[in-house]
Scaffold this motif. Structure first.
Motif, short mmCIF file in Angstrom:
data_model
loop_
_atom_site.label_atom_id
_atom_site.label_comp_id
_atom_site.label_asym_id
_atom_site.label_seq_id
_atom_site.Cartn_x
_atom_site.Cartn_y
_atom_site.Cartn_z
N ASN A 97 0.94 -1.14 -0.01
CA ASN A 97 0.03 -0.04 -0.17
C ASN A 97 0.69 1.21 0.07
OD1 ASN A 97 -2.22 1.47 -0.02
ND2 ASN A 97 -2.84 1.35 2.11
N GLN A 102 3.06 3.53 2.89
CA GLN A 102 2.61 3.33 4.42
C GLN A 102 3.69 2.39 4.94
OE1 GLN A 102 0.47 4.76 5.89
NE2 GLN A 102 -1.43 5.34 4.89
N ARG A 128 0.23 -1.68 9.85
CA ARG A 128 -0.27 -0.48 9.40
C ARG A 128 -1.03 -0.93 8.09
NH1 ARG A 128 1.32 1.08 13.07
NH2 ARG A 128 2.97 2.91 13.79
N ASP A 169 4.15 11.61 -6.74
CA ASP A 169 4.87 12.78 -5.86
C ASP A 169 6.44 11.96 -5.50
OD1 ASP A 169 2.63 13.81 -5.88
OD2 ASP A 169 2.11 13.96 -4.00
N TYR A 220 7.62 8.60 7.66
CA TYR A 220 7.51 8.95 6.52
C TYR A 220 8.13 10.08 5.99
CZ TYR A 220 3.83 5.64 7.58
OH TYR A 220 2.85 4.35 8.03
N GLY A 232 3.89 16.10 -0.83
CA GLY A 232 2.86 15.47 -1.43
C GLY A 232 1.51 15.72 -0.66
N ILE A 233 0.51 14.89 -0.96
CA ILE A 233 -0.61 14.50 -0.32
C ILE A 233 -0.42 13.96 1.02
CG2 ILE A 233 -3.06 13.55 -0.30
CD1 ILE A 233 -2.91 15.56 -2.44
N PHE A 274 -0.14 11.86 4.54
CA PHE A 274 -0.79 10.55 4.98
C PHE A 274 0.00 10.26 6.35
CE2 PHE A 274 2.78 7.49 4.25
CZ PHE A 274 3.49 8.13 3.24
N ASN A 275 -0.79 9.39 6.95
CA ASN A 275 0.05 8.83 8.08
C ASN A 275 -0.97 7.63 8.59
OD1 ASN A 275 1.57 8.59 10.30
ND2 ASN A 275 0.78 10.45 11.50
N SER A 276 -0.32 6.94 9.39
CA SER A 276 -0.72 5.44 9.77
C SER A 276 -0.31 5.59 11.33
CB SER A 276 -0.55 4.49 8.90
OG SER A 276 0.81 4.14 9.27
N GLN A 284 -5.58 4.64 9.44
CA GLN A 284 -4.79 5.35 8.07
C GLN A 284 -5.57 6.44 7.81
OE1 GLN A 284 -5.22 2.40 5.04
NE2 GLN A 284 -3.59 1.21 5.73
N THR A 285 -4.74 7.61 7.65
CA THR A 285 -5.40 8.78 7.26
C THR A 285 -4.62 9.57 5.79
OG1 THR A 285 -5.76 11.00 8.23
CG2 THR A 285 -3.77 10.16 8.91
N TYR A 286 -5.65 9.96 5.46
CA TYR A 286 -5.16 10.45 3.81
C TYR A 286 -5.64 12.01 3.86
CZ TYR A 286 -4.33 5.75 2.86
OH TYR A 286 -3.75 4.34 3.10
N GLN A 336 -3.57 3.81 -0.42
CA GLN A 336 -3.20 5.07 -0.54
C GLN A 336 -3.10 5.80 -1.87
OE1 GLN A 336 0.98 5.44 0.43
NE2 GLN A 336 1.04 7.60 0.53
N GLU A 392 -4.84 9.32 -2.79
CA GLU A 392 -4.22 10.52 -3.09
C GLU A 392 -4.86 11.07 -4.28
OE1 GLU A 392 0.48 9.77 -1.72
OE2 GLU A 392 -0.36 9.51 -3.90
#
Lengths: 442, 433
Positions: free
Chosen positions: A370, A373, A417, A438, B293, B316-317, B319-321, B330-332, B380, B384
């Motif tokens: 994924n 991540q 994750r 990106d 990240y 970039g866009i 994201f985190n987890s 998970q967040t975007y 992801q 994105e």
């Protein structure tokens, strides 16, 4: 929710009372087996066999009850510090015990006479004849898959893929590898395993077996047909569509035992690059060897033994001894607690070799990463029973496409994750990186 | 050219590997006082819990570094001399550089609490912290964790795996509600309590008290409550670990000040990862980014610059987890705890309290801003793409299945989400192109 016990399954240094009970019952089962060997087994086969079966089943279920009582989730607590799962003293003891059991079973079965007799009641019920060591062995094998399958389901019950897959291996072991072959014998038909194919069950395409099956009537002819179709038609198609997992972690009995009884040992596989090199140097030559032997046997039977004389038969015999017995049995299972549960599947199984070649080059299956991540924590690699360094792919955003992957899905289950997903998708873009524009543009 | 990197964490190592990929000849030296080899800091908790051993946390085998000609130096940098382009190690060794990257990471925050330096009081950042935690939690029965962030919940899970009773003091009303919207924070707070962690919201630490033996005996909260414990985890965030660059002429504030190219005020000296602070961060971006990240991305970006292709850092866009005990997160996109006035959001939560979904969107054109997934996995790349293209929220939710990343045979919760969404909005059918 308050009746749930707390998170930990096996805190180091102490065990849950239910696990102690389970261990005690298993110890009693072992004692009963000892007593059976003395000759008591032959005297009271029904009582003793029920006692052994009951104690093993109850013991294993009690042992896994804490998993059921804990909140659902990944609970690998203390595995790396437990002497039975961390190549500690207990692991060595168990390994020697299982290895020794195989040696006795294969070459000194008369020593097990008392125990074999306890299998008679079930043997007469299912097959109308007395038990031999192989029937006794397959009872234990099936029991191991079933009770450890229940434990596995308890442990991974929050992941439906794992639950369904485990029910599948339990079903194929019980039905296809135990009940149906026994029942065929009852009907005076050839004992046949519909879930094993050439080249794993290499003799199914040997001239002798084929000749015998064909001569035994319509069912025998169907069996030969079934075996050939499964090897040459179904295997490539199914592997193309779903990867080698359709067999290795859903159907196969060796895989079934590894996935259930071998689950506590899955992290023991060697992930080094060196091990991968050894894997390739062993696995494919074994496939070539069994193919050559099969072809030679056919040439020989076609030419009436004029080619190479008895060499092909001798080759087949030695193959059976070294690969069939020692590698897949003694080492493959005996070394579970030391080298992990998939030693045979990874380094030896010629069926896995074929499936792997198809999976690597012509299949829709892959483990998708994924994007970005991955946190490189290493749970996936640690718990890969096939010794694949899954993290090496995941942290680069690459799909995992490896010949050896049996698709057990544990990497995706232990990933904290949600980075990995087993998928059958179009072949297009299968080898592409899964990172965003990106990140690619860097 | 000799490139010296201080710190072998994800930032420093990503940069070193990036340099080697682009330049086969540059000499690369990585200095670390923490460990011989690169390991994954995010996996420290799994070592403690017995899921893994230290060697499992190393993403590359030990032979890898010599093979790729990356020099590993074990040592603590005591000073950086920018005039003579060299760094001093504590053991007296001096290393000359042509270019220097400082990627020295963080250290746990402490806020001058009385007793904060007692044995058995610590944060969790480094391998040494883990060793201390192992030492100080052996055989204990109760622990207090101060600060409701991501390390705090990990520490709680770790202690719980050893049957240690955890009191979790959180300043906010719910766990991590300075980052999560209220509904998510409430759900996670409930989950924490289900695990028998004594979550104490709106509670702050006043002091840590020691017993006669000099060991921790308990804490006193601002409200005056005494909680007995034998271990205190301080997890109220981290701050840049930069004390060794004092008097080097490199400009600092909270962290080492850098521009968008990760360059400091001194030529040929760069900083990246947790220890770097952007002098003028972009809107909505924090000045100091302390994530795995961002560290990796900054290290990779800098590898371009150091090999002659000056590149600005762009994350970039967003994201985190994370994982809160058994619930993955998970967040975007930019998902703030409070919606901005021009935004709206749709929230769905499963009745079992372990799964939830949020989509935030701009009220005017209903275009998507971002997603929160709890207990659900989402692709992801799809998230994105949707966020970048400002896809309407209605269409996103109708097409959730395309990005669904839950394992095969999982329940199709995207249907429940769609049904809930349809029930609460006037859904506008979208044409399929």
């Amino acid at each position: 929710m308050t009746d749930q016990v707390s998170l930990s399954i096996a805190p180091p240094g102490e065990s849950h009372p239910l696990q102690k009970t389970g261990a005690a019952l298993l110890a009693l089962a072992l004692l009963t087996i000892l007593i059976a060997l003395s000759g008591i087994g032959a005297k009271y086969p029904l009582t003793i066999s029920l006692l052994i079966g009951g104690l093993i089943t109850a013991g294993a279920i009690f042992y896994s009850l804490p998993y059921f009582r804990a909140l659902p989730g990944i609970r690998n607590n203390g595995i790396m510090r437990n002497p039975s799962t961390d190549r500690g003293a207990i692991a060595w003891g168990v390994a020697i015990f299982i290895t020794g059991f195989y040696i006795v079973l294969y070459w000194f079965p008369h020593l097990l006479e008392g125990l074999i007799r306890t299998a008679d009641p079930l043997s007469y019920l299912l097959r109308d004849k007395a038990a031999n060591q192989w029937f006794m062995y397959s009872i234990f094998y099936t029991l191991a898959v079933l009770v450890m399958g229940i434990r596995f389901i308890a442990k991974y019950r929050h992941v439906r893929y794992q639950v369904i897959r485990t029910i599948s291996v339990m079903f194929f072991q019980l039905g296809f590898a135990f009940l149906i072959p026994a029942f065929l014998e009852k009907l005076n038909r050839p004992e046949f395993y519909f879930s094993y194919f050439w080249p794993l069950k290499y003799s199914y395409l040997f001239p002798d077996d084929v000749g015998y099956l064909v001569s035994s009537g319509n069912l025998g002819i169907f069996m030969v047909f079934w075996g050939a179709v499964m090897t040459f038609i179904a295997t490539p198609i199914l592997t193309y569509k779903y990867g080698k997992r359709w067999y290795c972690s859903w159907v196969c009995g060796c895989g079934g035992l590894a996935e259930t009884a071998g689950d506590p040992y899955r992290h023991l596989s060697d992930k080094s690059l060196k091990a991968w090199k050894i894997e390739r140097k062993l696995l494919y030559p074994i496939l070539v060897l069994i193919t050559i032997i099969t072809v030679l046997l056919w040439l020989n039977s076609w030419k009436g033994g004029t080619i190479l004389g008895g060499i092909s038969g001798t080759l087949a015999m030695w193959y059976g001894f070294f690969i069939g017995s020692i590698f897949s049995g003694v080492i493959g299972t005996g070394f579970y607690p030391i080298m992990g549960a998939r030693v045979w599947c990874r380094f030896g199984c010629p069926m896995a070799a074929i499936l792997g070649i198809i999976q690597r080059f012509k299949s829709r299956f892959r483990i998708t990463t994924n994007g970005g991540q991955c946190i490189s924590c290493g749970n996936c690699s640690t718990y890969c029973e096939m010794g694949i360094d899954v993290r090496a792919y995941a942290q680069k955003g690459e799909n995992v496409i490896r010949a050896s992957c049996v698709g057990c899905g544990i990497c995706a289950s232990v990933c904290p994750r949600g980075v990995l997903k087993l998928e059958n998708l179009s072949e297009k873009g299968r080898f592409d990186k899964q990172v965003s524009n990106d990140q690619n543009s860097l | 050219m000799h490139i010296v990197i201080i710190g072998n964490g994800i930032t420093g190592i990503s940069c070193a590997l990036g340099i080697r990929k682009k330049d086969a000849t540059a000499e690369v030296t990585v200095i670390s006082s923490e460990s011989e080899h690169f390991f994954s800091r995010t996996a420290l908790m799994y070592i403690y819990m017995g899921h893994m051993k230290y060697e499992h946390t190393k993403p590359y085998e030990d032979w890898f570094w010599a093979k790729n000609r990356i020099n590993l130096v074990r040592g603590y940098v005591s000073r950086v001399h920018t005039e003579s382009a060299s760094v001093n190690l504590e053991n007296g060794r001096i290393i000359q550089y042509d270019k220097l990257l400082i990627a020295s990471g963080s250290k746990p925050n402490k806020f001058d609490w009385p007793g904060q330096n007692l044995p058995g009081v610590q944060g969790l950042y480094s391998l040494q912290d883990l060793q201390n935690m192992e030492l100080h939690t052996r055989g204990i029965s109760e622990a207090v964790i101060v600060g409701g962030g991501l390390i705090g919940i990990e520490m709680a899970e770790m202690l719980l795996s050893r049957q240690i009773k955890v009191h979790f003091l959180v300043r906010e009303k719910y766990y991590w509600s300075n980052a999560l919207p209220e509904e998510e924070a409430r759900m996670i707070s409930r989950h924490i309590r289900e695990h028998h962690i004594n979550l104490q919201p709106e509670t702050e630490l006043r002091e840590i008290i020691a017993g006669d033996s000099g060991k921790v005996q308990g804490v006193i909260t601002q409200a005056g409550e005494i909680i007995p414990c034998q271990f205190v985890g301080l997890t109220a965030g981290v701050r840049p670990n930069i004390s060794f660059i004092e008097s080097s002429g490199i400009k600092t504030n909270m962290g080492i000040l850098v521009n968008e190219y990760l360059e400091t005020n001194v030529a040929n000296v760069y900083a990246a990862g947790d220890c770097a602070e952007f002098e003028s961060p972009r809107p909505d971006n924090p000045a100091v980014e302390q994530l795995w990240y961002t560290g990796r991305l900054q290290g990779e970006t800098l590898a371009n610059t150091l090999t002659g292709n000056r590149t600005a850092y762009q994350r970039g866009i967003w994201f985190n987890s994370a994982k809160f005990l058994d619930i993955e997160y998970q967040t975007y996109g930019t998902m703030l705890p409070e919606l901005s006035p021009e935004q709206d959001s749709f929230y769905w939560e499963h009745p079992d309290g372990t799964k939830s979904f949020r989509a935030s969107y701009r009220r005017n054109d209903r275009s998507i801003v971002g997603f929160n997934f709890l207990g659900l996995r989402f692709r992801q790349l799809i998230a994105e793409e949707w966020i970048r293209n400002r896809k309407p929220v209605d269409q996103c939710i109708r097409e959730l299945q395309h990005g669904w990343f839950d394992p095969e045979f999982s329940r199709p919760y995207y249907r429940d989400i769609l049904n809930a969404f349809l029930a609460c909005t006037d859904f506008k059918p979208v044409s399929i192109n």
